[in-house]
Design an enzyme around this catalytic site. Structure first.
Site, mmCIF file in Angstrom:
data_model
loop_
_atom_site.group_PDB
_atom_site.id
_atom_site.type_symbol
_atom_site.label_atom_id
_atom_site.label_comp_id
_atom_site.label_asym_id
_atom_site.label_seq_id
_atom_site.Cartn_x
_atom_site.Cartn_y
_atom_site.Cartn_z
ATOM 1 N N HIS A 217 0.833 -1.212 0.000
ATOM 2 C CA HIS A 217 0.000 0.000 0.000
ATOM 3 C C HIS A 217 0.862 1.254 0.000
ATOM 4 O O HIS A 217 0.394 2.325 -0.387
ATOM 5 C CB HIS A 217 -1.001 -0.013 1.157
ATOM 6 N N ASP A 247 0.620 -7.821 0.354
ATOM 7 C CA ASP A 247 0.773 -6.378 0.545
ATOM 8 C C ASP A 247 2.277 -6.083 0.556
ATOM 9 O O ASP A 247 2.909 -6.019 1.595
ATOM 10 C CB ASP A 247 0.126 -5.969 1.875
ATOM 11 N N GLY A 334 2.762 5.051 10.133
ATOM 12 C CA GLY A 334 4.152 5.330 9.819
ATOM 13 C C GLY A 334 5.017 4.093 9.907
ATOM 14 O O GLY A 334 6.116 4.038 9.364
ATOM 15 N N SER A 336 4.146 1.188 8.632
ATOM 16 C CA SER A 336 3.875 0.321 7.486
ATOM 17 C C SER A 336 5.141 0.001 6.707
ATOM 18 O O SER A 336 5.946 0.885 6.406
ATOM 19 C CB SER A 336 2.880 0.992 6.534
ATOM 20 N N SER A 352 1.896 -4.647 7.540
ATOM 21 C CA SER A 352 0.784 -4.310 6.655
ATOM 22 C C SER A 352 -0.192 -3.381 7.352
ATOM 23 O O SER A 352 -0.374 -2.232 6.956
ATOM 24 C CB SER A 352 0.072 -5.582 6.185
#
Length: 456
Positions: A217, A247, A334, A336, A352
């Site tokens: 993402h 992801d 933040g 991720s 994720s």
């Protein structure tokens, strides 16, 4: 940035992100548990390190076939527990010979996967997730705080239809979301504003160029990434998958001469060398490094998880991601894309999303590194360049009085003791100035963890 003293344009963004962590000497020493002295054919299970248990667990599906019903690591007893169905004596003997403990269960993996397909067909609702938990031999279904009214009734009815022996429904106090926000670590500027994520692991792309893995993402949100909020882009997204089966993103460094050491920076000059990609095993301790909350630890709680995020582009839509690892490690916006790894240096996952924060805790989900590498054609590390960087890193740690992978020296903190069960800011030193510039220590050139900007 790597701590190695190399020209600025050749310095890679540090794997896992560099932040102003306290707890100056957080180390990840190798586990010392060893196998007992029993013969290979003995019925008594062997005492195994988590890494050895993970290696053994990865071999069992092929060895046992349809009899295999999942496995998990009993960290207290340091044993691998293997579920089998049908009471197959041959399967039991094989598991015991391999050194694991046998547990006969009612649900086969095929039956649990069929249950998951029913949930997908009848209960793909924003704010829900499900994963197989081999410890209970059930599918654990979780609904966040947004699942109410008719949506909750629909989910509850579907779970009840599967039967209490196959599925369990629980409620989460938080909201499932991807952990991206505007701020620092790895940055990008889009038409909608600034965004940030955390770098996962440095890799070598299939064409031999240096690159890194982060969340899909993040790669969908922005094409180019920098190591500072106002700096020039240093890397460009090559592949990105989100939502769907995974992801993950492969992001290539724009400068082919970039050195990308295979390591995770855990703050204050300390690094953990990443030696291999490793499959997750339920029950094992894992560590997560992220740009917002730093180093935290927890346990793998489920595999092959499906998460239904509320779509950020369609108010009535769902972004469904499958094949994830579920844990109880905390995370916040933040984080991720950040690294999930073992104390022995195994790369396990990429952050994720999930619910909660590092004050209250919650559920978090990770993209398995093994499937991300297979899908992108990348490999961990950066060949000889990474080797050189790793050597200098180890030397730097040793000069500081602590050696990564060794026994903690004076002032060192065992991460399992530092993080604790509540995972509330694990490893953080309350005395650290929150406005301090970590570049003075690490050379990142990034500021502290701002939470401004657009969340994706």
């Amino acid at each position: 940035m790597s701590h190695k003293r190399i020209p600025k344009r050749k310095a890679a963004i540090a794997a896992g992100g560099v932040v102003a962590l306290g707890a100056a000497a957080i180390l990840l020493p190798n586990a010392n548990a060893s196998q007992d002295g029993g013969s290979p054919g003995a019925a008594a299970p062997k005492t195994l390190r988590a890494t050895d248990a993970s290696d053994l667990a990865s071999q069992l599906p092929g060895l046992l076939g349809d009899t295999f019903a999942g496995s998990y690591y009993d960290s207290g007893a340091k044993r691998l527990v293997v579920n089998v169905v049908n009471g197959d004596d041959n399967a039991v003997a094989r598991v015991q010979k391999a050194g694991a403990k046998v547990r006969e269960v009612a649900n086969s993996l095929a039956a649990l996967k069929t249950g998951a397909q029913t949930l997908k067909a009848d209960a793909t609702i924003p704010g829900t997730a499900w994963a197989v938990d081999p410890r209970t031999n059930k599918i654990i279904v979780t609904a966040d705080s947004t699942v109410t009214g008719s949506a909750w009734n629909r989910l509850e009815s579907t779970v009840e239809g599967l039967g209490t022996a196959k599925a369990t429904l629980k409620k989460s106090a938080g909201t499932f979301k991807t952990f991206v926000s505007g701020g620092d670590a790895i940055f990008s500027q889009t038409e909608a504003g600034g965004v940030r994520c955390s770098l996962g692991f440095n890799v070598t792309a299939g064409d031999g160029t240096p690159a890194f893995l982060t969340a899909g993402h993040c790669g969908v949100a922005a094409a180019q990434w920098s190591d500072s909020q106002t700096g020039q882009p240093l890397a460009t997204v090559d592949q990105a998958t989100f939502p769907g089966v995974g992801d993950f993103s492969l992001v290539k460094y724009d400068d082919a001469a970039t050195e990308a050491p295979s390591e995770v920076n855990v703050g204050n000059g300390q690094t953990v060398q990443i030696t291999q990609a490793e499959e997750a095993t339920v029950g094992t301790q894992v560590f997560r490094m992220g740009s917002t909350t730093g180093l935290n630890d927890g346990t793998v709680t489920g595999l092959d998880a499906t998460v239904n995020f509320q779509s950020e582009t369609d108010p009535s839509g769902v972004d469904t991601v499958t094949g994830l690892i579920q844990t109880d490690v905390c995370a916040e916006p933040g984080d991720s894309g950040g690294s999930l790894f073992t104390r022995e240096g195994g790369a396990v996952g990429l952050t994720s999303g999930g619910s909660g924060d590092c004050t209250q805790g919650g559920e978090t989900f990770f993209q398995p590194v093994t499937t991300a590498l297979a899908a992108t054609g990348a490999t961990l590390g950066a060949g000889d360049q990474a080797g050189g960087g790793a050597g200098d890193q180890a030397g730097g740690a040793e000069q500081g009085g602590d050696e990564i992978g060794g026994d903690p020296g004076a002032g060192a903190v065992d991460p399992s003791a530092s993080a604790g069960d509540d995972q509330s800011g694990a490893g953080m030193d309350a005395g650290v100035d929150p406005g301090a510039d970590p570049s003075a220590d690490t050379g990142t050139g990034t500021g502290h963890h701002s939470s401004s900007g657009r969340r994706h």
